[in-house]
Design an enzyme around this catalytic site. Structure first.
Site, mmCIF file in Angstrom:
data_model
loop_
_atom_site.group_PDB
_atom_site.id
_atom_site.type_symbol
_atom_site.label_atom_id
_atom_site.label_comp_id
_atom_site.label_asym_id
_atom_site.label_seq_id
_atom_site.Cartn_x
_atom_site.Cartn_y
_atom_site.Cartn_z
ATOM 1 N NE ARG A 137 -33.145 -50.903 -48.072
ATOM 2 C CZ ARG A 137 -33.407 -52.202 -48.100
ATOM 3 N NH1 ARG A 137 -33.753 -52.862 -47.005
ATOM 4 N NH2 ARG A 137 -33.292 -52.878 -49.223
ATOM 5 C CG HIS B 293 -31.507 -55.826 -55.613
ATOM 6 N ND1 HIS B 293 -31.415 -54.633 -54.939
ATOM 7 C CD2 HIS B 293 -31.354 -56.793 -54.674
ATOM 8 C CE1 HIS B 293 -31.232 -54.862 -53.642
ATOM 9 N NE2 HIS B 293 -31.191 -56.178 -53.463
ATOM 10 C CB CYS C 24 -21.929 -59.474 -40.428
ATOM 11 S SG CYS C 24 -20.455 -59.640 -39.421
#
Lengths: 315, 315
Positions: free
Chosen positions: A18, A218, A251
């Site tokens: 996700r 998280h 990325c």
């Protein structure tokens, strides 16, 4: 939730399919997504966040959410969850075989919330009230709470522990008013500026006020401190973490800096093994999944343990 | 050594030009090495390990050791050190403008020592005795001690704290017998299997026996736990670390897995900043050096903080 489990048991929710794939350029095939999710489900992971039911115009990477969640061959005892941000998304999710994981969210930073949702914290909370009512109507009584930007904000800078306490208080009040309980409250290091002492300060403050509230983390590894923060969390009794296989997400070669990945699932599992925590996860299988994720995105992922053989001795 | 400094001052020795470049394929130009060393010297780093005076047939990457150390334009207050393994190497070093940093080394793992030096621990120690005598003859009375494989060995597996204590005892005895003092004893996680609890166990055991011995850590980030181990070391009072700019050392694309890099200097400096430790190092300049190191080796280095802007708020 975790009372039946060992206090050394660490629950990890896999975010790669996700949050990870959502940070990649569009174009990852549904078949590749399904293959990765199925591989991850073989590792012992108990929860895999598979897709987002969000606007495909804004997030084309997740446009095949329904197809992904429908095509997975499900294993027993694995939760295949998805994300939504509003009632429309929740309705889409309900029409699929996704394992519904109700969430109620807020942002400790007002500015971050405004920039991302075009809503004040108060407006955001009203949106969550609508969601909570929809959960109740669907027979769902327990949610996971999420506090975004709990350890810093790229617009507001430092976030005081008081703001985090205020955010949690808002969610707890909303829960009381709508009849929703919380299985855990996730503190999100949304921009990756958490540090050991910030974590300690914030967690201590929350534990003082709500000793029985289960906290979860998280974390992002934007600045190299992700696993260290997880270690500090473990030391402080945190037993739930989100993580991303291979460190998928963001990325480095696309300049997608803001979206640097979650902490790497297999590196977290390795750390847990080293420190005597149980995860129920087979590290070898998880490393194989990480290598599959690398083949899918076509580049090296930042996780470390996958690059070397495991030490052959007991850790 | 560090009595005149704040107890929050952390001394970092930069290993990139030596250990880092030694792990790269041969072919990095002397000019590039000198440029990186000069850039690193502008950051506030107080010690830079520049080259190895070792057999150029075996280590062609370091064949230009003399040229490198001679061509550097030195700054005041920076030590430009080099490595040697035996008396011949020490003699080569003495003929150059290198800042001589005497070292006395041993291996906690007998097997690791045998495989790397073809010597038993006892033979290795006799070699160090010869070196110690050469140091004395050169008017050098203080050495840094290094214990290799202090936290695990790829041949022997687990290394007991007793073996580490035995190794330190050997070096201390050698020092007494030859009149050499130690500025610090470096515990080397040579193969990157240290963990928080191993570090704690070993450091506790050493502190119990030699409360005044200054310890230092030479950590590798082979398995993602490097910075976490450094954090644990800081918490335990360690104030000296070896580190490598960008995490240089060990090329993941060359299959050079055994040589995974030291912990990343700028990520360590960032962690120190976060946790309120001083390093005397300008993080922005260090990041610029890291980007230079990337241009030199022609690939992304694993360090994280260089990928993002620093948070604009005080940490």
């Amino acid at each position: 939730m975790s009372t039946q489990k060992s206090t050394r048991f660490v629950q990890i929710c896999e975010e790669g399919p996700r949050e990870g794939f959502q940070s990649e350029p569009p174009g990852i095939s549904t078949a590749d997504k399904v293959a990765l999710i199925e591989a991850l489900a073989e590792t012992g992971l108990q929860e895999i966040n598979c897709c987002s039911f969000v606007n495909p115009q804004q997030v084309p990477q997740m446009a095949d959410a329904e197809a992904v969640i429908t095509q997975i061959r499900k294993r027993a005892k694995v939760k295949y969850t998805g994300l939504w941000l509003n009632q429309k998304g929740f309705e889409r999710a309900q029409a699929t075989p996704v394992d519904l994981k109700p969430t109620l969210v807020t942002s400790a930073s007002e500015t971050f919330g405004m920039r991302n949702t075009k809503q004040t914290r108060k407006q955001m909370l009203e949106g969550q009230r609508t969601l909570a009512q929809a959960y109740k109507s669907a027979g769902l009584n327990t949610a996971a709470g999420y506090v975004f930007t709990a350890f810093g904000c790229n617009y507001e800078g430092e976030i005081s522990p008081e703001k985090v306490l205020g955010s949690i208080s808002d969610l707890l009040t909303l829960g009381q008013e709508t009849g929703m309980a919380y299985e855990a409250m996730y503190l999100c290091d949304t921009i990756g500026t958490a540090s050991p002492h910030k974590l300690q300060t914030v967690i201590d403050a929350i534990k003082m006020r709500w000793p029985d509230l289960e906290l979860a983390l998280h974390l992002h590894d934007t600045r190299g401190t992700g696993l260290t923060n997880a270690y500090v969390g473990l030391q402080m009794g945190i037993r739930r973490f989100d993580a991303s296989v291979g460190g998928l997400g963001g990325c480095p070669f696309a300049g997608n800096k803001a979206a640097a990945g979650n902490i790497c699932t297999e590196d977290l599992v390795y750390l847990c093994l080293l420190e005597g925590y149980e995860t129920g996860i087979d590290l070898d299988k998880l490393i194989a999944s990480s290598l599959l994720a690398e083949r899918i995105v076509g580049r090296k992922l930042p996780g470390k343990i996958k690059e070397v053989r495991l030490p052959s001795f007991s850790t």
